[in-house]
Design a protein around this motif. Structure first.
Motif, PDB file in Angstrom:
ATOM      1  N   GLN A 126      33.033  14.480  54.608  1.00 32.90           N
ATOM      2  CA  GLN A 126      33.870  15.213  55.557  1.00 32.90           C
ATOM      3  C   GLN A 126      34.127  16.627  55.032  1.00 32.90           C
ATOM      4  OE1 GLN A 126      34.835  13.607  58.402  1.00 32.90           O
ATOM      5  NE2 GLN A 126      33.794  11.750  57.679  1.00 32.90           N
ATOM      6  N   GLU A 175      32.897  19.179  64.877  1.00 31.18           N
ATOM      7  CA  GLU A 175      33.908  18.854  65.888  1.00 31.18           C
ATOM      8  C   GLU A 175      34.106  20.054  66.813  1.00 31.18           C
ATOM      9  OE1 GLU A 175      36.047  15.994  67.614  1.00 31.18           O
ATOM     10  OE2 GLU A 175      35.324  15.659  65.557  1.00 31.18           O
ATOM     11  N   ASP A 176      34.267  19.781  68.111  1.00 33.68           N
ATOM     12  CA  ASP A 176      34.409  20.855  69.091  1.00 33.68           C
ATOM     13  C   ASP A 176      35.654  21.700  68.805  1.00 33.68           C
ATOM     14  OD1 ASP A 176      33.670  22.390  71.242  1.00 33.68           O
ATOM     15  OD2 ASP A 176      34.657  21.109  72.719  1.00 33.68           O
ATOM     16  N   ASP A 228      36.094  20.640  55.933  1.00 36.27           N
ATOM     17  CA  ASP A 228      36.918  21.567  56.704  1.00 36.27           C
ATOM     18  C   ASP A 228      36.133  22.863  56.834  1.00 36.27           C
ATOM     19  OD1 ASP A 228      39.230  19.871  56.892  1.00 36.27           O
ATOM     20  OD2 ASP A 228      39.625  20.323  54.785  1.00 36.27           O
ATOM     21  N   GLU A 265      26.600  19.737  75.393  1.00 37.81           N
ATOM     22  CA  GLU A 265      28.020  19.909  75.084  1.00 37.81           C
ATOM     23  C   GLU A 265      28.528  21.298  75.477  1.00 37.81           C
ATOM     24  OE1 GLU A 265      28.755  19.047  71.006  1.00 37.81           O
ATOM     25  OE2 GLU A 265      27.886  17.036  71.086  1.00 37.81           O
ATOM     26  N   TYR A 270      27.444  16.939  62.176  1.00 40.62           N
ATOM     27  CA  TYR A 270      28.257  16.964  63.398  1.00 40.62           C
ATOM     28  C   TYR A 270      29.451  17.896  63.188  1.00 40.62           C
ATOM     29  CZ  TYR A 270      31.473  15.614  67.084  1.00 40.62           C
ATOM     30  OH  TYR A 270      32.336  15.643  68.152  1.00 40.62           O
ATOM     31  N   THR A 286      37.722  24.229  62.283  1.00 43.97           N
ATOM     32  CA  THR A 286      37.308  22.949  62.839  1.00 43.97           C
ATOM     33  C   THR A 286      37.007  22.012  61.677  1.00 43.97           C
ATOM     34  OG1 THR A 286      35.813  21.861  64.398  1.00 43.97           O
ATOM     35  CG2 THR A 286      34.855  23.568  63.014  1.00 43.97           C
ATOM     36  N   THR A 287      36.548  20.829  61.978  1.00 45.65           N
ATOM     37  CA  THR A 287      36.135  19.887  60.948  1.00 45.65           C
ATOM     38  C   THR A 287      34.701  19.462  61.231  1.00 45.65           C
ATOM     39  OG1 THR A 287      37.029  18.022  62.214  1.00 45.65           O
ATOM     40  CG2 THR A 287      38.467  19.017  60.546  1.00 45.65           C
ATOM     41  N   ALA A 288      34.065  18.868  60.241  1.00 44.72           N
ATOM     42  CA  ALA A 288      32.663  18.484  60.394  1.00 44.72           C
ATOM     43  C   ALA A 288      32.337  17.317  59.482  1.00 44.72           C
ATOM     44  CB  ALA A 288      31.754  19.666  60.080  1.00 44.72           C
ATOM     45  N   THR A 289      31.239  16.652  59.807  1.00 46.18           N
ATOM     46  CA  THR A 289      30.794  15.503  59.019  1.00 46.18           C
ATOM     47  C   THR A 289      29.288  15.597  58.796  1.00 46.18           C
ATOM     48  OG1 THR A 289      32.486  14.126  60.090  1.00 46.18           O
ATOM     49  CG2 THR A 289      30.758  12.984  58.854  1.00 46.18           C
TER      50      THR A 289
END
Length: 211
Positions: free
Chosen positions: A190, A169-170, A192, A127, A167, A178-181
């Motif tokens: 989820q 988010e780019d 922030d 990525e 994960y 960004t956000t993430a999971t």
């Protein structure tokens, strides 16, 4: 007193960052440790670790707490007496805490080129192959690592893999969010994530998304 930065994330969440410049003796003044923590400090071989440990007690005081209000569960996750949540981090000459009404995590890391060699262990490195500048790649990967570390601290489940279960988010380097999971077994959460860079360090902190 080198309180480096205070960030009011929202009305119920604050980040406190300390730049560790004092001696261990100076940092020990006015701090009352529990017997267990006093023993831990005595057994620390690194002066920097001991100073980091004490600086966090000063950050606790800024948040209205003492060492006696802090305890750890069986997974090593810190907790406060009462209904607030806390996360703690220390890297070289910086330490930080985040205190909130909801689950949180925080991490600080020094920006170092060695992260380029270990990136494949915590994120799909393909990525980031399009980033031509090595310094930019180092910075971005350090943000990703800090984000994942803060998520791991908040989620607090043994067995979670940075590579497989978290994960992020780019994002662009000129952004600060960004956000993430986190997905693990039958649970998905989820988050922030906010991040900042200072003096060749990176800090990221994660809060459970309320969306």
């Amino acid at each position: 007193m080198p309180l480096y930065k205070t960030i009011t994330v929202n009305p119920h969440t604050k980040v406190f960052i300390w730049k560790i410049e004092e001696s261990f003796e100076a940092l020990s003044e006015g701090i009352d440790l529990t017997k267990n923590c006093a023993n831990r400090v005595v057994n620390m071989k690194s002066d920097l670790h001991r100073r980091g440990f004490m600086s966090i007690r000063h950050l606790l005081a800024l948040g209205g707490y003492t060492d006696h209000d802090l305890y750890y569960d069986e997974n090593g996750k810190p907790h406060l007496t009462g209904d607030k949540h806390i996360s703690i981090t220390h890297s070289f000459n910086f330490s930080a805490i985040i205190i909130s009404d909801i689950e949180v995590g925080i991490d600080i890391e020094m920006q170092r080129s060695k992260i380029l060699r270990i990136a494949h262990k915590f994120t799909p490195i393909e990525e980031y192959r399009t980033i031509a500048n090595e310094d930019a790649m180092m910075r971005k990967l350090t943000i990703v690592w800090c984000a994942k570390e803060s998520l791991y601290k908040s989620f607090a489940e043994k067995g979670v893999s940075f590579l497989e279960n978290i994960y992020v988010e780019d994002f662009r380097l000129d952004e600060t969010k960004t956000t993430a999971t986190v997905t693990y077994e039958d649970k998905q959460q989820q988050y922030d994530v906010d991040f900042l860079e200072f003096e060749e360090f990176t800090c990221a902190y994660a809060l459970i998304s309320e969306k």
